[in-house]
Scaffold this motif. Structure first.
Motif, PDB file in Angstrom:
ATOM      1  N   MET A   1       0.842  -1.193   0.000  1.00 45.94           N
ATOM      2  CA  MET A   1       0.000   0.000   0.000  1.00 45.94           C
ATOM      3  C   MET A   1       0.875   1.240   0.000  1.00 45.94           C
ATOM      4  SD  MET A   1      -2.911  -1.089   2.763  1.00 45.94           S
ATOM      5  CE  MET A   1      -3.755   0.454   2.495  1.00 45.94           C
ATOM      6  N   ALA A   2       0.499   2.225  -0.806  1.00 45.36           N
ATOM      7  CA  ALA A   2       1.278   3.457  -0.897  1.00 45.36           C
ATOM      8  C   ALA A   2       1.061   4.291   0.352  1.00 45.36           C
ATOM      9  CB  ALA A   2       0.866   4.248  -2.143  1.00 45.36           C
ATOM     10  N   ARG A   3       2.112   4.866   0.873  1.00 45.22           N
ATOM     11  CA  ARG A   3       2.033   5.710   2.053  1.00 45.22           C
ATOM     12  C   ARG A   3       1.632   7.119   1.652  1.00 45.22           C
ATOM     13  NH1 ARG A   3       7.339   5.154   5.547  1.00 45.22           N
ATOM     14  NH2 ARG A   3       5.991   6.431   6.896  1.00 45.22           N
ATOM     15  N   ASP A   4       0.891   7.765   2.537  1.00 46.18           N
ATOM     16  CA  ASP A   4       0.477   9.140   2.278  1.00 46.18           C
ATOM     17  C   ASP A   4       1.680  10.058   2.325  1.00 46.18           C
ATOM     18  OD1 ASP A   4      -2.098   8.286   2.089  1.00 46.18           O
ATOM     19  OD2 ASP A   4      -2.583   8.689   4.199  1.00 46.18           O
ATOM     20  N   LYS A   5       1.681  11.023   1.434  1.00 44.73           N
ATOM     21  CA  LYS A   5       2.763  11.987   1.363  1.00 44.73           C
ATOM     22  C   LYS A   5       2.384  13.234   2.136  1.00 44.73           C
ATOM     23  CE  LYS A   5       5.185   9.376  -1.358  1.00 44.73           C
ATOM     24  NZ  LYS A   5       6.442   8.743  -0.913  1.00 44.73           N
ATOM     25  N   VAL A   6       3.318  13.755   2.926  1.00 46.90           N
ATOM     26  CA  VAL A   6       3.119  14.976   3.694  1.00 46.90           C
ATOM     27  C   VAL A   6       3.850  16.102   3.002  1.00 46.90           C
ATOM     28  CG1 VAL A   6       3.452  16.114   5.925  1.00 46.90           C
ATOM     29  CG2 VAL A   6       2.906  13.680   5.829  1.00 46.90           C
ATOM     30  N   LYS A   7       3.213  17.245   2.894  1.00 47.77           N
ATOM     31  CA  LYS A   7       3.813  18.398   2.240  1.00 47.77           C
ATOM     32  C   LYS A   7       5.101  18.805   2.959  1.00 47.77           C
ATOM     33  CE  LYS A   7       2.798  23.171   0.982  1.00 47.77           C
ATOM     34  NZ  LYS A   7       1.793  24.260   1.046  1.00 47.77           N
ATOM     35  N   PRO A   8       6.206  19.020   2.246  1.00 50.41           N
ATOM     36  CA  PRO A   8       7.460  19.417   2.907  1.00 50.41           C
ATOM     37  C   PRO A   8       7.283  20.727   3.668  1.00 50.41           C
ATOM     38  CG  PRO A   8       7.846  18.765   0.626  1.00 50.41           C
ATOM     39  CD  PRO A   8       6.358  18.848   0.793  1.00 50.41           C
ATOM     40  N   THR A   9       7.877  20.780   4.854  1.00 48.67           N
ATOM     41  CA  THR A   9       7.742  21.963   5.697  1.00 48.67           C
ATOM     42  C   THR A   9       8.836  22.967   5.396  1.00 48.67           C
ATOM     43  OG1 THR A   9       7.687  22.740   7.993  1.00 48.67           O
ATOM     44  CG2 THR A   9       9.087  20.842   7.509  1.00 48.67           C
ATOM     45  N   HIS A  10       8.513  24.247   5.572  1.00 47.18           N
ATOM     46  CA  HIS A  10       9.498  25.306   5.391  1.00 47.18           C
ATOM     47  C   HIS A  10      10.238  25.615   6.687  1.00 47.18           C
ATOM     48  CE1 HIS A  10       7.960  26.230   1.365  1.00 47.18           C
ATOM     49  NE2 HIS A  10       6.743  26.128   1.862  1.00 47.18           N
ATOM     50  N   TYR A  11       9.810  25.024   7.798  1.00 42.16           N
ATOM     51  CA  TYR A  11      10.388  25.355   9.097  1.00 42.16           C
ATOM     52  C   TYR A  11      11.693  24.588   9.314  1.00 42.16           C
ATOM     53  CZ  TYR A  11       6.105  27.708  10.551  1.00 42.16           C
ATOM     54  OH  TYR A  11       5.042  28.576  10.650  1.00 42.16           O
ATOM     55  N   PRO A  12      12.724  25.263   9.841  1.00 43.28           N
ATOM     56  CA  PRO A  12      13.927  24.534  10.254  1.00 43.28           C
ATOM     57  C   PRO A  12      13.623  23.641  11.445  1.00 43.28           C
ATOM     58  CG  PRO A  12      14.067  26.847  10.892  1.00 43.28           C
ATOM     59  CD  PRO A  12      12.840  26.723  10.041  1.00 43.28           C
ATOM     60  N   PHE A  13      14.157  22.454  11.454  1.00 43.99           N
ATOM     61  CA  PHE A  13      13.748  21.433  12.421  1.00 43.99           C
ATOM     62  C   PHE A  13      14.059  21.831  13.861  1.00 43.99           C
ATOM     63  CE2 PHE A  13      14.521  17.581  14.888  1.00 43.99           C
ATOM     64  CZ  PHE A  13      13.341  16.881  14.679  1.00 43.99           C
ATOM     65  N   VAL A  14      15.311  22.163  14.151  1.00 41.26           N
ATOM     66  CA  VAL A  14      15.721  22.399  15.543  1.00 41.26           C
ATOM     67  C   VAL A  14      15.062  23.643  16.139  1.00 41.26           C
ATOM     68  CG1 VAL A  14      17.696  22.849  17.051  1.00 41.26           C
ATOM     69  CG2 VAL A  14      17.887  21.144  15.227  1.00 41.26           C
ATOM     70  N   PRO A  15      15.139  24.834  15.527  1.00 31.61           N
ATOM     71  CA  PRO A  15      14.470  25.996  16.140  1.00 31.61           C
ATOM     72  C   PRO A  15      12.960  25.819  16.289  1.00 31.61           C
ATOM     73  CG  PRO A  15      16.006  26.694  14.441  1.00 31.61           C
ATOM     74  CD  PRO A  15      15.864  25.219  14.308  1.00 31.61           C
ATOM     75  N   PHE A  16      12.337  25.190  15.307  1.00 34.78           N
ATOM     76  CA  PHE A  16      10.882  25.022  15.347  1.00 34.78           C
ATOM     77  C   PHE A  16      10.462  24.196  16.559  1.00 34.78           C
ATOM     78  CE2 PHE A  16       7.168  22.422  14.039  1.00 34.78           C
ATOM     79  CZ  PHE A  16       6.241  23.447  13.906  1.00 34.78           C
ATOM     80  N   HIS A  17      11.053  23.019  16.732  1.00 32.64           N
ATOM     81  CA  HIS A  17      10.659  22.148  17.839  1.00 32.64           C
ATOM     82  C   HIS A  17      11.197  22.637  19.179  1.00 32.64           C
ATOM     83  CE1 HIS A  17       8.707  19.061  15.403  1.00 32.64           C
ATOM     84  NE2 HIS A  17       9.698  19.176  14.533  1.00 32.64           N
ATOM     85  N   LEU A  18      12.321  23.321  19.188  1.00 26.00           N
ATOM     86  CA  LEU A  18      12.852  23.855  20.450  1.00 26.00           C
ATOM     87  C   LEU A  18      11.939  24.941  21.011  1.00 26.00           C
ATOM     88  CD1 LEU A  18      15.188  23.872  22.491  1.00 26.00           C
ATOM     89  CD2 LEU A  18      16.311  25.595  21.074  1.00 26.00           C
ATOM     90  N   LEU A  19      11.500  25.844  20.169  1.00 22.61           N
ATOM     91  CA  LEU A  19      10.614  26.916  20.621  1.00 22.61           C
ATOM     92  C   LEU A  19       9.253  26.368  21.024  1.00 22.61           C
ATOM     93  CD1 LEU A  19      11.455  29.708  18.018  1.00 22.61           C
ATOM     94  CD2 LEU A  19      12.116  29.609  20.428  1.00 22.61           C
ATOM     95  N   ARG A  20       8.746  25.415  20.286  1.00 26.08           N
ATOM     96  CA  ARG A  20       7.466  24.819  20.659  1.00 26.08           C
ATOM     97  C   ARG A  20       7.555  24.067  21.972  1.00 26.08           C
ATOM     98  NH1 ARG A  20       3.545  24.482  16.716  1.00 26.08           N
ATOM     99  NH2 ARG A  20       2.741  22.568  17.647  1.00 26.08           N
ATOM    100  N   SER A  21       8.680  23.424  22.223  1.00 26.14           N
ATOM    101  CA  SER A  21       8.861  22.735  23.502  1.00 26.14           C
ATOM    102  C   SER A  21       8.895  23.726  24.660  1.00 26.14           C
ATOM    103  CB  SER A  21      10.151  21.910  23.471  1.00 26.14           C
ATOM    104  OG  SER A  21      10.098  20.924  22.452  1.00 26.14           O
ATOM    105  N   ALA A  22       9.582  24.862  24.462  1.00 27.38           N
ATOM    106  CA  ALA A  22       9.608  25.887  25.502  1.00 27.38           C
ATOM    107  C   ALA A  22       8.212  26.459  25.746  1.00 27.38           C
ATOM    108  CB  ALA A  22      10.578  26.999  25.106  1.00 27.38           C
ATOM    109  N   GLN A  23       7.450  26.678  24.685  1.00 26.73           N
ATOM    110  CA  GLN A  23       6.072  27.139  24.843  1.00 26.73           C
ATOM    111  C   GLN A  23       5.219  26.133  25.610  1.00 26.73           C
ATOM    112  OE1 GLN A  23       5.559  28.188  20.432  1.00 26.73           O
ATOM    113  NE2 GLN A  23       4.193  29.666  21.394  1.00 26.73           N
ATOM    114  N   LEU A  24       5.372  24.855  25.279  1.00 25.44           N
ATOM    115  CA  LEU A  24       4.567  23.828  25.924  1.00 25.44           C
ATOM    116  C   LEU A  24       4.908  23.691  27.401  1.00 25.44           C
ATOM    117  CD1 LEU A  24       2.481  21.577  25.641  1.00 25.44           C
ATOM    118  CD2 LEU A  24       4.350  20.030  24.994  1.00 25.44           C
ATOM    119  N   VAL A  25       6.195  23.689  27.733  1.00 24.23           N
ATOM    120  CA  VAL A  25       6.605  23.546  29.134  1.00 24.23           C
ATOM    121  C   VAL A  25       6.116  24.729  29.961  1.00 24.23           C
ATOM    122  CG1 VAL A  25       8.608  23.504  30.671  1.00 24.23           C
ATOM    123  CG2 VAL A  25       8.578  22.075  28.621  1.00 24.23           C
TER     124      VAL A  25
END
Length: 231
Positions: A1-25
């Motif tokens: 079965m073919a896997r669904d494709k996700v649109k490529p993100t424009h966000y840089p990985f490390v800053p994006f998830h680091l800031l979101r983690s700080a917001q969540l905490v």
């Protein structure tokens, strides 16, 4: 079965998830402290401060926004336009809440958490909780501000990549489409660019078929009839 494709993100990985983690905490800790304070104030029949209500609201909205956008990010790609609107609204609420908390608890924050100022262990615990609340409210404000800046940067970069520049101006297009020129051979005159001679040729009948004059200059080797060769 073919896997669904996700649109490529424009966000840089490390800053994006680091800031979101700080917001969540920061949102989780602020919401927990606010629920603790509001429960005790309600139990003791005290008036609920608007500052606490606002901080509880913005922390819960931050958790909801982060949960929604991470689902969009994983399933179909996060739109920077949507994220900048969400973080912009959260930034306004965090700014107002942080300003009210700084003004409302300035006296508490300036004192040392000891028995001489707070009398007993319960007072010392409340003093420390206030300082932790101030620290994580500041973290929530700073992380949301940085996340909004990242959204603006990613949105502008994605918009710039989608622009198309004009390939040629009107003058160049007019010169390119001119009927008296052939691309790649300018500035030679148009007459010299023709592959065949423009001189009139012999015409056979009225059919329009022309015979090039060059064919009459060839030596065919024909020397006459057999009677002529025998003479």
């Amino acid at each position: 079965m073919a896997r669904d494709k996700v649109k490529p993100t424009h966000y840089p990985f490390v800053p994006f998830h680091l800031l979101r983690s700080a917001q969540l905490v920061s949102a989780l800790i602020v919401a927990s402290i606010m629920l603790y304070f509001l429960w005790h104030l309600t139990h003791d029949h005290y008036h609920l401060p608007w500052t606490f209500i606002l901080l509880l609201a913005v922390s819960l909205l931050t958790i909801l926004s982060l949960s929604t956008t991470i689902v969009l990010h994983c399933c179909c790609g996060l739109n920077p336009r949507l994220n900048v609107c969400l973080n912009g609204c959260l930034l306004v609420l965090w700014s107002v809440g942080f300003a009210l908390l700084s003004w409302w608890s300035s006296g508490t924050l300036s004192h040392v958490c000891n028995k001489s100022n707070w009398e007993d262990e319960t007072g010392i615990m409340v003093c420390r909780i206030y300082k932790a609340l101030f620290a994580f409210t500041l973290l929530g404000f700073v992380s949301t501000f940085a996340a909004a800046l990242l959204d603006v940067f990613v949105f502008r970069r994605a918009t710039t990549r989608g622009k198309y520049n004009q390939m040629q101006n009107i003058d160049e297009k007019t010169a390119f489409d001119a009927p008296n020129s052939v691309p790649g051979l300018d500035p030679l005159p148009y007459e010299t660019q023709k592959p065949f001679s423009s001189q009139p040729a012999h015409t056979l009948g009225a059919t329009g078929y022309t015979v090039p004059e060059e064919q009459f200059n060839y030596d065919t080797g024909y020397q006459g009839t057999h009677e002529t060769r025998g003479l």
